[in-house]
Motif scaffolding. Structure first.
Motif, short mmCIF file in Angstrom:
data_model
loop_
_atom_site.label_atom_id
_atom_site.label_comp_id
_atom_site.label_asym_id
_atom_site.label_seq_id
_atom_site.Cartn_x
_atom_site.Cartn_y
_atom_site.Cartn_z
N UNK A 1 61.88 0.57 30.33
CA UNK A 1 62.94 0.28 31.30
C UNK A 1 63.25 1.52 32.14
N UNK A 2 63.20 2.69 31.52
CA UNK A 2 63.43 3.95 32.25
C UNK A 2 62.35 4.13 33.32
N UNK A 3 61.09 3.88 32.95
CA UNK A 3 59.99 4.01 33.90
C UNK A 3 60.14 3.02 35.05
N UNK A 4 60.54 1.78 34.73
CA UNK A 4 60.74 0.78 35.77
C UNK A 4 61.86 1.19 36.72
N UNK A 5 62.93 1.76 36.16
CA UNK A 5 64.04 2.21 36.99
C UNK A 5 63.64 3.30 37.95
N UNK A 6 62.82 4.24 37.47
CA UNK A 6 62.34 5.32 38.35
C UNK A 6 61.45 4.77 39.46
N UNK A 7 60.62 3.79 39.13
CA UNK A 7 59.73 3.19 40.13
C UNK A 7 60.55 2.49 41.22
N UNK A 8 61.56 1.75 40.79
CA UNK A 8 62.42 1.06 41.76
C UNK A 8 63.17 2.06 42.63
N UNK A 9 63.66 3.13 42.01
CA UNK A 9 64.45 4.12 42.74
C UNK A 9 63.61 4.81 43.82
N UNK A 10 62.33 4.95 43.55
CA UNK A 10 61.45 5.64 44.49
C UNK A 10 61.21 4.83 45.76
N UNK A 11 61.35 3.51 45.67
CA UNK A 11 61.04 2.66 46.83
C UNK A 11 62.28 1.99 47.44
N UNK A 12 63.36 1.94 46.70
CA UNK A 12 64.56 1.22 47.15
C UNK A 12 65.38 2.08 48.11
N UNK A 13 65.83 1.48 49.21
CA UNK A 13 66.65 2.20 50.20
C UNK A 13 68.07 1.65 50.28
N UNK A 14 68.30 0.46 49.79
CA UNK A 14 69.63 -0.13 49.85
C UNK A 14 70.56 0.61 48.90
N UNK A 15 71.71 1.12 49.38
CA UNK A 15 72.62 1.91 48.53
C UNK A 15 73.09 1.17 47.28
N UNK A 16 73.39 -0.11 47.41
CA UNK A 16 73.87 -0.88 46.25
C UNK A 16 72.76 -1.01 45.20
N UNK A 17 71.53 -1.26 45.66
CA UNK A 17 70.42 -1.39 44.73
C UNK A 17 70.09 -0.05 44.08
N UNK A 18 70.21 1.02 44.84
CA UNK A 18 69.97 2.34 44.26
C UNK A 18 71.01 2.66 43.19
N UNK A 19 72.24 2.22 43.43
CA UNK A 19 73.28 2.42 42.42
C UNK A 19 72.96 1.64 41.15
N UNK A 20 72.42 0.42 41.31
CA UNK A 20 72.01 -0.37 40.15
C UNK A 20 70.87 0.31 39.40
N UNK A 21 69.95 0.90 40.17
CA UNK A 21 68.83 1.62 39.54
C UNK A 21 69.33 2.80 38.72
N UNK A 22 70.30 3.52 39.28
CA UNK A 22 70.85 4.66 38.56
C UNK A 22 71.55 4.22 37.28
N UNK A 23 72.24 3.08 37.33
CA UNK A 23 72.90 2.55 36.13
C UNK A 23 71.87 2.17 35.08
N UNK A 24 70.76 1.57 35.53
CA UNK A 24 69.68 1.22 34.60
C UNK A 24 69.08 2.46 33.96
N UNK A 25 68.87 3.51 34.77
CA UNK A 25 68.31 4.75 34.24
C UNK A 25 69.25 5.38 33.22
N UNK A 26 70.54 5.39 33.53
CA UNK A 26 71.52 5.98 32.61
C UNK A 26 71.55 5.21 31.29
N UNK A 27 71.55 3.87 31.39
CA UNK A 27 71.57 3.05 30.18
C UNK A 27 70.32 3.28 29.34
N UNK A 28 69.16 3.29 29.98
CA UNK A 28 67.90 3.47 29.26
C UNK A 28 67.82 4.84 28.61
N UNK A 29 68.32 5.87 29.33
CA UNK A 29 68.31 7.22 28.78
C UNK A 29 69.22 7.32 27.56
N UNK A 30 70.39 6.68 27.62
CA UNK A 30 71.32 6.71 26.49
C UNK A 30 70.72 6.00 25.28
#
Length: 219
Positions: free
Chosen positions: A27-56
């Protein structure tokens, strides 16, 4: 009783750990992949939340595995009881719909006790397929340390093969990455002159262990 080398047991435990870590790390890897291509601020915020959750989740799992299966370097012979409690609470939170109860008064626990508590907690949490309560307790009594973990809920899923692993009665070919942890704590209890018990019903699973006081909760 199954006859397996220490190397084979270590390999099976490593397989179990890799399996359990695959989901949050993936899930962490998927979040990083999405973050690299996503430009929408709301979606990037969701990606960051996914990364934080996966890291925890990944961090909590690694801490759990370190104490449940590893040498737990850095703690000495004893581990703060709150360390074990926090890891069990995180385990229950990751499973979802599981409440925890903690009944351990001593401030520190011997490493064998911690390993038993954490492995019991993992088995019990896995059994709570529809959620419920995970109660953990340990105390000194009659010259022994008694450890009890109880899972109670609307449905308990406990495979008898895990019971055989806890009893040390696995047959040839029954030791696998799924039963390796239960077999390991059977060997641990036997090594320290203690024993394990288990009892399962439709709505409860009780896992218990008795260790000589020298391996118990003397803080």
């Amino acid at each position: 009783m199954t006859n397996t080398s220490a190397t084979d047991l270590a390999a099976l435990l490593c397989s179990r750990l890799c399996h359990d870590l695959l989901s949050p790390v993936g899930a962490f890897a998927n979040g990083l992949e999405l973050l690299a291509t996503e430009r929408d601020p709301a979606m990037r915020e969701n990606c960051m939340a996914l990364l934080e959750q996966s890291a925890t989740i990944s961090t909590n799992k690694l801490k759990f595995f370190r104490l449940a299966f590893g040498a737990a370097g850095g703690f000495g012979d004893r581990v703060p009881a709150e360390e074990a409690r926090d890891l069990i609470v995180a385990l229950a939170a990751d499973k979802g719909r599981i409440e925890t109860e903690w009944a351990v008064a001593d401030p520190t626990l011997a490493k064998p006790v911690v390993k038993l508590l954490l492995n019991f907690a993992q088995i019990a949490a896995d059994a709570l397929v529809r959620g419920g309560t995970l109660a953990v307790g340990a105390e000194r009594r009659a010259g022994n340390c008694e450890i009890v973990v109880r899972a109670s809920g609307p449905k308990i899923a406990f495979d008898p093969i895990l019971g055989a692993a806890l009893d040390g009665t696995l047959g040839p070919g029954e030791l696998s990455s799924r039963t390796a942890a239960a077999h390991m704590i059977h060997l641990l209890a036997r090594e320290h002159g203690g024993g394990l018990q288990h009892m399962a019903s439709g709505d409860a699973l009780v896992l218990g262990a008795v260790l000589p006081e020298g391996e118990g909760l003397i803080g």
